[in-house]
Write a protein that holds these residues in place. Structure first.
Motif, PDB file in Angstrom:
ATOM      1  N   VAL A  90       0.832  -1.212   0.000  1.00 31.94           N
ATOM      2  CA  VAL A  90       0.000   0.000   0.000  1.00 31.94           C
ATOM      3  C   VAL A  90       0.863   1.258   0.000  1.00 31.94           C
ATOM      4  O   VAL A  90       0.468   2.302  -0.523  1.00 31.94           O
ATOM      5  CB  VAL A  90      -0.998  -0.015   1.173  1.00 31.94           C
ATOM      6  N   ALA A  91       2.069   1.172   0.558  1.00 38.00           N
ATOM      7  CA  ALA A  91       2.981   2.317   0.491  1.00 38.00           C
ATOM      8  C   ALA A  91       3.373   2.594  -0.961  1.00 38.00           C
ATOM      9  O   ALA A  91       3.394   3.748  -1.410  1.00 38.00           O
ATOM     10  CB  ALA A  91       4.224   2.052   1.336  1.00 38.00           C
ATOM     11  N   ASP A  92       3.692   1.534  -1.713  1.00 37.58           N
ATOM     12  CA  ASP A  92       3.997   1.706  -3.137  1.00 37.58           C
ATOM     13  C   ASP A  92       2.807   2.304  -3.877  1.00 37.58           C
ATOM     14  O   ASP A  92       2.963   3.198  -4.717  1.00 37.58           O
ATOM     15  CB  ASP A  92       4.351   0.361  -3.771  1.00 37.58           C
ATOM     16  N   LYS A  93       1.616   1.802  -3.568  1.00 39.90           N
ATOM     17  CA  LYS A  93       0.408   2.269  -4.243  1.00 39.90           C
ATOM     18  C   LYS A  93       0.146   3.749  -3.966  1.00 39.90           C
ATOM     19  O   LYS A  93      -0.085   4.546  -4.885  1.00 39.90           O
ATOM     20  CB  LYS A  93      -0.785   1.428  -3.797  1.00 39.90           C
ATOM     21  N   THR A  94       0.184   4.134  -2.695  1.00 39.93           N
ATOM     22  CA  THR A  94      -0.153   5.515  -2.340  1.00 39.93           C
ATOM     23  C   THR A  94       0.904   6.494  -2.855  1.00 39.93           C
ATOM     24  O   THR A  94       0.565   7.614  -3.266  1.00 39.93           O
ATOM     25  CB  THR A  94      -0.305   5.660  -0.815  1.00 39.93           C
ATOM     26  N   GLY A 149     -13.203  -1.837  -0.192  1.00 38.44           N
ATOM     27  CA  GLY A 149     -12.160  -2.504   0.578  1.00 38.44           C
ATOM     28  C   GLY A 149     -10.811  -1.878   0.295  1.00 38.44           C
ATOM     29  O   GLY A 149     -10.030  -1.579   1.207  1.00 38.44           O
ATOM     30  N   CYS A 150     -10.536  -1.646  -0.985  1.00 36.95           N
ATOM     31  CA  CYS A 150      -9.291  -0.980  -1.373  1.00 36.95           C
ATOM     32  C   CYS A 150      -9.253   0.445  -0.834  1.00 36.95           C
ATOM     33  O   CYS A 150      -8.213   0.919  -0.353  1.00 36.95           O
ATOM     34  CB  CYS A 150      -9.146  -0.963  -2.891  1.00 36.95           C
ATOM     35  N   LEU A 151     -10.383   1.152  -0.939  1.00 32.86           N
ATOM     36  CA  LEU A 151     -10.423   2.536  -0.453  1.00 32.86           C
ATOM     37  C   LEU A 151     -10.133   2.610   1.040  1.00 32.86           C
ATOM     38  O   LEU A 151      -9.452   3.540   1.501  1.00 32.86           O
ATOM     39  CB  LEU A 151     -11.798   3.150  -0.737  1.00 32.86           C
ATOM     40  N   LEU A 152     -10.646   1.666   1.791  1.00 31.68           N
ATOM     41  CA  LEU A 152     -10.408   1.646   3.230  1.00 31.68           C
ATOM     42  C   LEU A 152      -8.910   1.551   3.509  1.00 31.68           C
ATOM     43  O   LEU A 152      -8.370   2.271   4.365  1.00 31.68           O
ATOM     44  CB  LEU A 152     -11.141   0.451   3.833  1.00 31.68           C
ATOM     45  N   ASN A 153      -8.231   0.688   2.764  1.00 38.08           N
ATOM     46  CA  ASN A 153      -6.794   0.496   2.938  1.00 38.08           C
ATOM     47  C   ASN A 153      -6.005   1.713   2.455  1.00 38.08           C
ATOM     48  O   ASN A 153      -5.102   2.210   3.148  1.00 38.08           O
ATOM     49  CB  ASN A 153      -6.363  -0.746   2.174  1.00 38.08           C
ATOM     50  N   ILE A 154      -6.341   2.198   1.281  1.00 38.68           N
ATOM     51  CA  ILE A 154      -5.604   3.315   0.686  1.00 38.68           C
ATOM     52  C   ILE A 154      -5.797   4.592   1.490  1.00 38.68           C
ATOM     53  O   ILE A 154      -4.835   5.329   1.764  1.00 38.68           O
ATOM     54  CB  ILE A 154      -6.034   3.510  -0.782  1.00 38.68           C
TER      55      ILE A 154
END
Length: 278
Positions: free
Chosen positions: A220-224, A241-246
């Motif tokens: 998630v660090a790479d993604k954000t 679900g992805c939005l919660l994590n991001i």
């Protein structure tokens, strides 16, 4: 859901299904649909569910929301707990008795209904016939708006730049990224910016993020960071679900971005502005 999430079940082997022929769509909008909000929408993004209802009702469709709906059974299924997943799936099937389309606010949950219920009930012919019929009329929300409703959106918002994130299982099973792109392209004041991690998992993967938090955190660090480098003013996704994590990672890293469900973004962008009373 992440690819690792699907591999986290040593109890069983999931066999990849052959690619299906391109899907055919109804030529007329239905009068009624079932809306499946998903448990994450219900608990964390209720506004996304309401905005999905607004979008569908604007198309002249009566939205039916079974109040007893809960989880589609995907977490249990992909963790190898087949019997528990069956129990959850049966409770959901009991709510969907009418021959109406099922519209789902998440590509990964829609994929569970459309792709994996048939595996769950492969040894139960009567139930298999029921889930096969349901799969044929199951749609992810953006797919339904674009392909069945054939919406034509009129942008009422200010110029902005957005980055799109799509759940990796939703990409594989539902082509959600293609449908979302087409809808965003209808908004004349919205520029969609590409980022070099769009096709990669955000690291959530349901129970994967709990079982392997260090790997999940790195993903998630790479993604954000990729989303931030894109220069976008906002992040849009069709999977909560992805939005919660991001969004949690954005907050932890003090990145001034916010992820919003596609339904809310589309509804807000297409509202006709009311002139103030003079």
């Amino acid at each position: 859901m992440s690819h690792l999430y699907y591999n986290a079940a040593p109890q069983e082997t999931r066999v990849a299904k052959p690619r299906k022929a391109p899907r055919s769509y109804p030529t007329h909008k239905p009068a009624h649909i079932y809306l499946y909000g998903t448990c994450v929408v219900d608990l964390f993004f209720p506004e996304a569910g309401m905005d999905a209802i607004h979008l569908l009702e604007r198309e002249g469709i009566q939205v039916n929301f079974p109040q007893a709906q809960s989880c589609c059974g995907q977490p249990a299924y992909t963790s190898g707990y087949t019997q528990q997943a069956k129990d959850v799936a049966r409770s959901q099937l009991a709510l969907l008795t009418e021959d109406w389309p099922l519209v789902v606010c998440s590509g990964s949950c829609a994929g569970m209904f459309r792709e994996h219920y048939s595996d769950l009930f492969k040894d139960e012919p009567e139930t298999l016939a029921q889930v096969t019929a349901l799969a044929e009329r199951t749609y992810e929300l953006s797919e339904f708006l674009l392909k069945v409703c054939q919406v034509e959106l009129t942008d009422q918002g200010e110029a902005t730049q957005v980055a799109l994130h799509t759940s990796c299982s939703a990409r594989r099973e539902m082509n959600t990224h293609l449908h979302a792109r087409e809808l965003l392209n209808q908004l004349t004041q919205v520029e969609r910016l590409d980022h070099d991690h769009e096709s990669e998992c955000c690291g959530f993967g349901g129970t994967f993020s709990v079982r392997m938090p260090d790997i999940s955190g790195a993903m998630v660090a790479d993604k954000t960071q990729a989303l931030q480098k894109s220069g976008a003013q906002q992040v849009v996704s069709a999977d909560c679900g992805c939005l919660l994590n991001i969004n949690g990672a954005f907050e932890k890293q003090n990145i001034p971005l916010l992820g919003q469900h596609l339904a809310s973004f589309l509804w807000q962008r297409t509202q006709v502005k009311q002139e103030p009373n003079t």
